[in-house]
Motif scaffolding. Sequence first.
Motif: not given
Length: 422
Positions: A137, A144-145, A162, A164, A167, A186
């Motif tokens: 991430g 992004a994650w 994006a 956290r 995610a 990603y």
Amino acid sequence: MRVLVIGSGAREHALLLALRDDPEVDALAIAPGNAGTAAVADQHQVDITSGDDVVALARQVAADLVVIGPEVPLVLGVADALRDAGIACFGPSKDAARIEGSKAFAKDVMAAAGVRTASSEIVDNPAHLDAALDRFGPTAGSQAWVVKDDRLAAGKGVVVTADRGVARAHAAALLEAGHPVLLESYLDGPEVSLFCVVDGTTVVPLLAAQDFKRVGDGDTGPNTGGMGAYAPLPWLPDDVYRDIVTTIVEPVAAELVQRGCPFTGLLYAGLAITGSGPAVIEFNCRFGDPETQSVLALLESPLGQLLYAAATGELAGFGELRWRDGAAVTVVLAAENYPGRPRVGDVIVGAEADGVLHAGTARRDDGAVVSSGGRVLSVVRTGADLDAARAAAYDTLGSIRLPGGHFRTDIGLAAAQGKVHA
Ligand code: AMP
Ligand code: GLY
């Protein structure tokens, strides 16, 4: 040839329509099917996860070929049961279906075949989650994650974000439910779905397609099983298309042969065309929905003969596929609240129009067609180009009524406007 199709989605409805066009196909059966497939094929009930039951049904309808649509029976070994019974089957063995059923297996095969894919890590202990999130991430320089359910999740177990907190919450919920979590780097770039008919080392690619996973226009909202698709991809250069076949799909097919689990069926590469070339997001072991609806709408070659050739070891002699000119666009009509728990039981008006492929539909005792699942139906139309195919698809969709139903209005739009670049 008598063909039995296993499954109940718009993909299976599209398979049946294409099979019906093959002059060598003279009988079609489907199980379990839906309200739309009943008009095209003899409909039967079967537990699609039971090899014994599917073999019994194939014998009952004297099938020369069984085509298995969804991944779950393939991962459970239903194709093996059919082949063991001497029945030709289009669909991979349980061992080969691990390319979709086990992300760890797929990553291992891709590494051995030298195929580019996202780097990944499996987290199965909540105590390790935060440190693992730090390695992916935006904190690790990515956009992004990518957080996935490590089990089969019908496309809905993936969160790309994006944020956290988002995610972390998704990963924590999966772990709480006892599902290992897969974190991935990603992959940035437009997505391609390339379907290949494969038998061992023989690979016959179909037209490239693109699907739309997010529920809302402009790729907003949660991921779904797929809200629409178009084919072919006017923005994908021929050399990149060929590279995907020769540097990704063929090496993976050869690696599966090498490992003693040759693939027979549809090998579906989901890719991102990144700045440094195509990279694999995932492999699937079956036709993808809704891309299949668009791709098959343009296929001119006889589908039954193609799938039978793959199922009987004759694919290498089949020759080049023929395609219709123009473009095809598929738009999915989803039930209220999909991809959450969908509202079902609503009467659908206009579901019998040309170009309507049924998915979550059922026929009530009074004859009405009602919704019975999240993705209710899809509309597929062709045209001289993407604009024309889009206009036709949305025109047909405009004649259908489903209370609470929703669809994306931008399927194929960016490509039609020349805004997608490889
Ligand atoms: P999957 O169920 O693995 O196909 O993932 C669903 C969707 O999430 C894909 O079609 C992509 O849009 C997105 N996605 C999955 N993995 C990645 C990745 N590593 N990088 C970027 N997007 C991804
Ligand atoms: N088109 C997405 C899927 O079939 O998994």
